[in-house]
Write a protein that holds these residues in place. Structure first.
Motif, PDB file in Angstrom:
ATOM      1  N   LYS A  38       0.635  28.796  -3.146  1.00  0.00           N
ATOM      2  CA  LYS A  38       1.132  29.953  -2.420  1.00  0.00           C
ATOM      3  C   LYS A  38       2.422  29.523  -1.722  1.00  0.00           C
ATOM      4  O   LYS A  38       2.574  28.365  -1.335  1.00  0.00           O
ATOM      5  CB  LYS A  38       0.105  30.423  -1.389  1.00  0.00           C
ATOM      6  N   THR A  39       3.331  30.465  -1.543  1.00  0.00           N
ATOM      7  CA  THR A  39       4.616  30.164  -0.923  1.00  0.00           C
ATOM      8  C   THR A  39       4.832  31.071   0.275  1.00  0.00           C
ATOM      9  O   THR A  39       4.685  32.296   0.159  1.00  0.00           O
ATOM     10  CB  THR A  39       5.769  30.354  -1.924  1.00  0.00           C
ATOM     11  N   THR A  40       5.151  30.473   1.405  1.00  0.00           N
ATOM     12  CA  THR A  40       5.413  31.252   2.620  1.00  0.00           C
ATOM     13  C   THR A  40       6.873  31.703   2.653  1.00  0.00           C
ATOM     14  O   THR A  40       7.683  31.287   1.824  1.00  0.00           O
ATOM     15  CB  THR A  40       5.102  30.426   3.879  1.00  0.00           C
ATOM     16  N   THR A  41       7.210  32.525   3.626  1.00  0.00           N
ATOM     17  CA  THR A  41       8.586  33.030   3.728  1.00  0.00           C
ATOM     18  C   THR A  41       9.584  31.915   4.023  1.00  0.00           C
ATOM     19  O   THR A  41      10.770  32.057   3.742  1.00  0.00           O
ATOM     20  CB  THR A  41       8.679  34.100   4.824  1.00  0.00           C
ATOM     21  N   THR A  42       9.156  30.825   4.606  1.00  0.00           N
ATOM     22  CA  THR A  42      10.066  29.711   4.908  1.00  0.00           C
ATOM     23  C   THR A  42      10.289  28.799   3.711  1.00  0.00           C
ATOM     24  O   THR A  42      11.185  27.957   3.729  1.00  0.00           O
ATOM     25  CB  THR A  42       9.521  28.846   6.065  1.00  0.00           C
ATOM     26  N   LYS A  74       6.078  34.658  13.579  1.00  0.00           N
ATOM     27  CA  LYS A  74       7.000  33.893  12.761  1.00  0.00           C
ATOM     28  C   LYS A  74       7.225  32.503  13.347  1.00  0.00           C
ATOM     29  O   LYS A  74       7.410  32.349  14.546  1.00  0.00           O
ATOM     30  CB  LYS A  74       8.347  34.620  12.673  1.00  0.00           C
ATOM     31  N   VAL A  75       7.177  31.484  12.472  1.00  0.00           N
ATOM     32  CA  VAL A  75       7.386  30.112  12.925  1.00  0.00           C
ATOM     33  C   VAL A  75       8.861  29.889  13.190  1.00  0.00           C
ATOM     34  O   VAL A  75       9.718  30.235  12.378  1.00  0.00           O
ATOM     35  CB  VAL A  75       6.889  29.111  11.862  1.00  0.00           C
ATOM     36  N   VAL A  76       9.177  29.350  14.353  1.00  0.00           N
ATOM     37  CA  VAL A  76      10.567  29.052  14.699  1.00  0.00           C
ATOM     38  C   VAL A  76      10.922  27.699  14.134  1.00  0.00           C
ATOM     39  O   VAL A  76      10.275  26.698  14.425  1.00  0.00           O
ATOM     40  CB  VAL A  76      10.763  29.049  16.234  1.00  0.00           C
TER      41      VAL A  76
END
Length: 327
Positions: free
Chosen positions: A173-177, A313-315
């Protein structure tokens, strides 16, 4: 007759010595230089970027430093000279492919600090540089070249990451980052939130399979990274707090207590364009981590009762080398 021959020899030696001295030009700050081979190119200009090989020797030919031994040439921007040691008075006298001998009087180096003069630099001696100019570029040319090299490394890393996934028959799976992960053992345990403490077993690898770190002793021994005296056990950290590389901070919040997963972390979420100072992780390197979330401890009891799994959202922060905490 013998006296006459001796006189002729002595006169010749003195004449040769005098000629050797006059072969050298001298700069205003006292550096002496002689061009050994001529490249016949245009002279180096202020603000040019030069790439050059060098060897530094004493008068007795003892090598003090060498770019050849270091395995890479030096590079510097030509600027106004600040002192006799910076060689900036001499570089504008040279052109690409020139080689030169540059002699710096040791007395000028230790004029106000005689107590620091080493024994291999007696009074009247010289520090001798043999330099060869390999390349002369403008700043814009160097920037363009570096940008092209970095683009190539980015492309190579992306290609290598895709190849690793294909070769290992993974379906991540691929996250937005851009973080990719595969859960290899599912669990219904609690997911950590930012600020929670987690205990994690891990093995970190380059895309070519080289293990560079692990918390698992048998893996360390079979991979050749075993450190005698180290305690091999799960490491503890506060997740989402910048204590580890961004790929870990994000990835651990996707897993449950008791689960295992493989992270495929792009270089931007790992150690970036520079890699690690010790060279164990090269620049532009995607990393693979096999991780196991052994334990999750909520930040406090109130949070444990009311909190839901983190979705914010991860910074992204600057890559931070993962710190190993030993109990």
């Amino acid at each position: 007759m013998n006296k006459l021959i001796a006189s002729v020899i002595l006169f010749s030696a003195v004449a040769l010595s005098a000629k050797a001295q006059t072969d050298f030009a001298q700069t205003p700050k006292g550096a002496r230089y002689r061009i050994i081979t001529h490249g016949n190119g245009a002279k180096i200009k202020q603000d040019d970027i030069i790439t050059f090989q060098f060897t530094v020797k004493t008068d007795k030919d003892s090598v003090l430093e060498s770019s050849y031994q270091a395995g890479r040439p030096a590079q510097t921007k030509v600027r106004p000279s600040q002192n006799v040691m910076d060689l900036m008075e001499v570089f504008p006298q040279l052109s690409v492919k020139d080689s030169a001998l540059i002699r710096i009087p040791a007395d000028s180096l230790f004029a106000k600090q005689e107590d620091r003069r080493p024994p291999f630099f007696p009074k009247g001696s010289f520090l001798n540089f043999v330099v060869k100019i390999e390349r002369v570029q403008t700043l814009n040319e160097v920037i363009a070249e570096n940008n092209a090299a970095m683009a190539k490394m980015r492309g190579n890393d992306s290609t290598s990451r895709l190849k690793y996934i294909a070769d290992n028959k993974l379906a991540p799976k691929t996250t937005t980052t851009g973080l990719q992960y595969v859960v290899t053992r599912a669990s219904a345990g609690r997911k950590p939130m930012a600020g929670d403490s987690v205990w994690v077993n891990y093995t970190g690898k380059l895309l070519n399979g080289t293990v560079f770190d692990t918390s698992v002793e048998p893996v360390a021994k079979t991979s050749g990274v075993y450190q005698a005296g180290r305690k091999y056990e799960p490491i503890a950290l506060a997740v989402g707090m910048g204590q580890v590389i961004p790929g870990w901070d994000e990835g651990l919040q996707l897993l449950n207590e008791g689960s295992k997963a493989t992270f495929i972390i792009p270089y931007k979420l790992a150690y970036g364009e520079r890699g690690t100072p010790d060279g164990s992780i090269p620049p532009f390197s995607s990393l693979v981590f096999d991780v196991e979330v052994v334990k999750v401890k909520p930040m406090n009891k109130a949070v444990a009762k009311t909190a839901k799994p983190a979705t914010k959202k991860v910074v992204r922060k600057a890559p931070v080398k993962k710190k190993v905490t030993h109990k």
